[in-house]
Write a protein that holds these residues in place. Structure first.
Motif, mmCIF file in Angstrom:
data_model
loop_
_atom_site.group_PDB
_atom_site.id
_atom_site.type_symbol
_atom_site.label_atom_id
_atom_site.label_comp_id
_atom_site.label_asym_id
_atom_site.label_seq_id
_atom_site.Cartn_x
_atom_site.Cartn_y
_atom_site.Cartn_z
ATOM 1 N N ASN A 200 -9.139 60.123 51.708
ATOM 2 C CA ASN A 200 -8.034 59.492 50.978
ATOM 3 C C ASN A 200 -7.156 58.596 51.835
ATOM 4 O O ASN A 200 -5.987 58.377 51.523
ATOM 5 C CB ASN A 200 -7.178 60.553 50.277
ATOM 6 C CG ASN A 200 -8.013 61.452 49.405
ATOM 7 O OD1 ASN A 200 -8.857 60.966 48.657
ATOM 8 N ND2 ASN A 200 -7.823 62.744 49.507
ATOM 9 N N THR B 2 -13.256 59.503 49.445
ATOM 10 C CA THR B 2 -12.532 60.474 48.635
ATOM 11 C C THR B 2 -13.523 61.428 47.986
ATOM 12 O O THR B 2 -14.734 61.270 48.112
ATOM 13 C CB THR B 2 -11.644 59.778 47.573
ATOM 14 O OG1 THR B 2 -10.758 60.749 47.013
ATOM 15 C CG2 THR B 2 -12.473 59.110 46.490
ATOM 16 N N GLU C 105 -13.821 66.224 40.837
ATOM 17 C CA GLU C 105 -12.890 66.970 41.696
ATOM 18 C C GLU C 105 -11.513 66.322 41.714
ATOM 19 O O GLU C 105 -10.499 67.009 41.715
ATOM 20 C CB GLU C 105 -13.437 67.093 43.120
ATOM 21 C CG GLU C 105 -14.490 68.142 43.285
ATOM 22 C CD GLU C 105 -14.003 69.545 42.939
ATOM 23 O OE1 GLU C 105 -12.946 69.971 43.458
ATOM 24 O OE2 GLU C 105 -14.680 70.201 42.139
ATOM 25 N N LEU C 106 -11.462 65.005 41.747
ATOM 26 C CA LEU C 106 -10.174 64.317 41.713
ATOM 27 C C LEU C 106 -9.404 64.661 40.447
ATOM 28 O O LEU C 106 -8.186 64.828 40.474
ATOM 29 C CB LEU C 106 -10.357 62.798 41.805
ATOM 30 C CG LEU C 106 -10.713 62.236 43.166
ATOM 31 C CD1 LEU C 106 -11.047 60.754 43.052
ATOM 32 C CD2 LEU C 106 -9.591 62.448 44.160
ATOM 33 N N GLU C 107 -10.113 64.776 39.332
ATOM 34 C CA GLU C 107 -9.466 65.099 38.063
ATOM 35 C C GLU C 107 -8.870 66.499 38.066
ATOM 36 O O GLU C 107 -7.891 66.756 37.378
ATOM 37 C CB GLU C 107 -10.453 64.938 36.902
ATOM 38 C CG GLU C 107 -10.743 63.500 36.570
ATOM 39 C CD GLU C 107 -9.476 62.718 36.247
ATOM 40 O OE1 GLU C 107 -8.767 63.058 35.293
ATOM 41 O OE2 GLU C 107 -9.184 61.765 36.984
ATOM 42 N N LYS C 108 -9.431 67.396 38.849
ATOM 43 C CA LYS C 108 -8.936 68.773 38.922
ATOM 44 C C LYS C 108 -7.713 68.913 39.827
ATOM 45 O O LYS C 108 -7.003 69.899 39.752
ATOM 46 C CB LYS C 108 -10.028 69.704 39.452
ATOM 47 C CG LYS C 108 -11.204 69.869 38.545
ATOM 48 C CD LYS C 108 -12.227 70.775 39.224
ATOM 49 C CE LYS C 108 -13.541 70.786 38.502
ATOM 50 N NZ LYS C 108 -14.561 71.558 39.236
ATOM 51 N N HIS C 109 -7.486 67.932 40.713
ATOM 52 C CA HIS C 109 -6.444 68.062 41.732
ATOM 53 C C HIS C 109 -5.533 66.835 41.710
ATOM 54 O O HIS C 109 -5.784 65.846 42.411
ATOM 55 C CB HIS C 109 -7.069 68.219 43.113
ATOM 56 C CG HIS C 109 -7.996 69.388 43.215
ATOM 57 N ND1 HIS C 109 -7.550 70.683 43.318
ATOM 58 C CD2 HIS C 109 -9.357 69.457 43.184
ATOM 59 C CE1 HIS C 109 -8.585 71.502 43.370
ATOM 60 N NE2 HIS C 109 -9.693 70.780 43.287
ATOM 61 N N ALA C 110 -4.472 66.927 40.940
ATOM 62 C CA ALA C 110 -3.542 65.805 40.808
ATOM 63 C C ALA C 110 -2.913 65.428 42.147
ATOM 64 O O ALA C 110 -2.660 64.251 42.412
ATOM 65 C CB ALA C 110 -2.456 66.134 39.789
ATOM 66 N N ASP C 111 -2.677 66.420 43.017
ATOM 67 C CA ASP C 111 -2.070 66.135 44.319
ATOM 68 C C ASP C 111 -2.996 65.298 45.201
ATOM 69 O O ASP C 111 -2.545 64.395 45.903
ATOM 70 C CB ASP C 111 -1.667 67.430 45.034
ATOM 71 C CG ASP C 111 -2.821 68.411 45.200
ATOM 72 O OD1 ASP C 111 -3.727 68.423 44.339
ATOM 73 O OD2 ASP C 111 -2.815 69.180 46.179
ATOM 74 N N ILE C 112 -4.290 65.555 45.145
ATOM 75 C CA ILE C 112 -5.243 64.784 45.934
ATOM 76 C C ILE C 112 -5.380 63.371 45.358
ATOM 77 O O ILE C 112 -5.463 62.392 46.094
ATOM 78 C CB ILE C 112 -6.613 65.494 46.001
ATOM 79 C CG1 ILE C 112 -6.456 66.824 46.754
ATOM 80 C CG2 ILE C 112 -7.664 64.627 46.660
ATOM 81 C CD1 ILE C 112 -7.688 67.690 46.754
ATOM 82 N N LYS C 113 -5.361 63.284 44.049
ATOM 83 C CA LYS C 113 -5.417 61.983 43.380
ATOM 84 C C LYS C 113 -4.204 61.133 43.777
ATOM 85 O O LYS C 113 -4.333 59.939 44.065
ATOM 86 C CB LYS C 113 -5.448 62.213 41.870
ATOM 87 C CG LYS C 113 -5.947 61.080 41.058
ATOM 88 C CD LYS C 113 -6.090 61.578 39.619
ATOM 89 C CE LYS C 113 -6.488 60.488 38.696
ATOM 90 N NZ LYS C 113 -6.615 60.969 37.318
ATOM 91 N N GLN D 298 -2.472 61.502 46.553
ATOM 92 C CA GLN D 298 -2.672 61.179 47.966
ATOM 93 C C GLN D 298 -3.600 59.978 48.113
ATOM 94 O O GLN D 298 -3.350 59.077 48.927
ATOM 95 C CB GLN D 298 -3.242 62.395 48.692
ATOM 96 C CG GLN D 298 -3.440 62.197 50.171
ATOM 97 C CD GLN D 298 -4.125 63.398 50.802
ATOM 98 O OE1 GLN D 298 -5.121 63.890 50.286
ATOM 99 N NE2 GLN D 298 -3.580 63.860 51.919
#
Length: 157
Positions: free
Chosen positions: A110, A123, A128-136, A138
């Motif tokens: 990221n 990334t 997986e991005l859809e499951k983790h708003a914080d990573i998205k 970032q």
């Protein structure tokens, strides 16, 4: 005189032969463009494909600025061949590990990475991005915004 073989290993295993195979099936008739997006393959019309389109829209990329290569989970394609044939300045890896491209390097997720005189933005895969708003978030703040928004890409001539 008897010789003893003290090194019992292959120098290059056969599994690496794939990196010398023709890549035409992966790139079709693609021409050089500033951005190369390599993503896990997803079906047309699927939620992942729609999310990919939203990501491209967020990057403000025009179709003439990028090529997309879709890889299956176990596909491997040689980076050195992609570099020579497509000559990208930025490589956006979405759910693709560098080893799938024959690259033995660690990249920060990221965030932009410099490798082989190019910018790499790796990334997680779209699901997986859809499951983790914080990573998205970032990815947006540390990756997409500085690479694509703050420094817009010129179109290639």
């Amino acid at each position: 005189m008897e010789y003893i073989n003290i090194i019992k290993t292959d120098i290059v295993a056969n599994k690496h032969d794939v990196f010398w195979e023709d890549i035409s099936s992966f790139i079709d008739n693609a021409s050089p463009r500033p951005v190369l997006i390599i993503v896990n393959d997803c079906e047309q019309g699927s939620a992942e494909n729609l999310q990919l389109q939203k990501m491209l829209d967020a990057c403000r990329l025009q179709p003439e600025q990028f090529n997309i290569i879709r890889l299956q989970k176990d596909d491997q394609v040689a980076w050195h061949q992609l570099r020579e044939r497509l000559d990208p300045n930025i490589i956006f890896l979405i759910g693709i590990m560098p080893i799938q491209l024959g690259i033995s390097a660690f990249f920060r997720l990221n965030a932009p990475n410099s490798f082989n005189d190019r910018i790499w933005l790796p990334t997680l895969d779209i699901a997986e991005l859809e499951k983790h708003a914080d990573i998205k978030k970032q990815l947006w703040i540390n990756g997409i915004k500085p690479v694509f928004i703050d420094k817009p890409l010129p179109l290639r001539q």
